[in-house]
Write an enzyme that holds these catalytic residues in place. Structure first.
Site, PDB file in Angstrom:
ATOM      1  CG  PHE A 103      -5.866  -4.347   2.790  1.00 40.23           C
ATOM      2  CD1 PHE A 103      -5.527  -5.382   1.934  1.00 40.23           C
ATOM      3  CD2 PHE A 103      -5.160  -4.197   3.969  1.00 40.23           C
ATOM      4  CE1 PHE A 103      -4.488  -6.256   2.244  1.00 40.23           C
ATOM      5  CE2 PHE A 103      -4.120  -5.055   4.289  1.00 40.23           C
ATOM      6  CZ  PHE A 103      -3.780  -6.087   3.425  1.00 40.23           C
ATOM      7  CG  HIS A 130       3.074  -1.610   3.257  1.00 34.39           C
ATOM      8  ND1 HIS A 130       3.221  -1.205   1.956  1.00 34.39           N
ATOM      9  CD2 HIS A 130       1.744  -1.803   3.444  1.00 34.39           C
ATOM     10  CE1 HIS A 130       2.032  -1.151   1.372  1.00 34.39           C
ATOM     11  NE2 HIS A 130       1.121  -1.511   2.259  1.00 34.39           N
TER      12      HIS A 130
END
Length: 156
Positions: A23, A89
């Site tokens: 990611f 997050h």
């Protein structure tokens, strides 16, 4: 007083793994390049360096646990990039990957370096992956190299 410290050189036989979170790969790929460069510049052999890819930073501690448990590696360099967004997050992932890597590292008597960027913007990540602020992947691997030497000195 005796001073014990690690040196910044490898004998070439050290087996090292890099765990890299895919990611934000535009950033993390540059961190890997920096880590590999540091390993080779300090005497490591490319055939003794493995790259383990995980989906994101949250998965790094789980992969680290498996790598250290298998006894194949002398050290592990953990790399990733967590970039703040508009939700909480970032806070959860940053905290858990940091705690997770620390907890796993303490379970095993092997060097582990934390090269996971936790930044507020893509610009900060770019700066830390090879521009203004150097390459944190390179720096993390230098930490691995020094710790390998230090651990060896502490055994003897």
């Amino acid at each position: 007083m005796n001073i014990v410290e690690g040196k910044l050189s490898l004998n070439g036989d050290e087996k090292v793994a890099i765990i890299n979170a895919r990611f934000n790969h535009i950033i993390t790929d540059r961190l890997v390049e920096g880590a590999r460069d540091a390993y080779l510049r300090h005497g490591g052999k490319d055939e003794n360096l493995d790259l383990v890819l995980v989906p994101g930073a949250f998965e790094i501690p789980m992969a680290l646990n498996r790598l250290l448990a298998c006894s194949k590696y002398d050290a592990v360099c953990c790399l990733g990039a967590v970039i703040r967004g508009s939700t909480p997050h970032f806070d959860y992932v940053s905290a858990e990957v940091t705690k997770g890597v620390a907890n796993v590292a303490l379970q095993f008597a092997k060097p582990v370096a934390f090269g996971v960027l936790t930044v507020d913007s893509i610009e900060q990540a770019i700066e830390r992956a090879g521009s203004k602020a150097g390459n944190k992947g390179f720096e993390a691997m230098v930490t691995v190299i020094e710790l390998l030497s230090l651990y060896s000195a502490l055994k003897n």
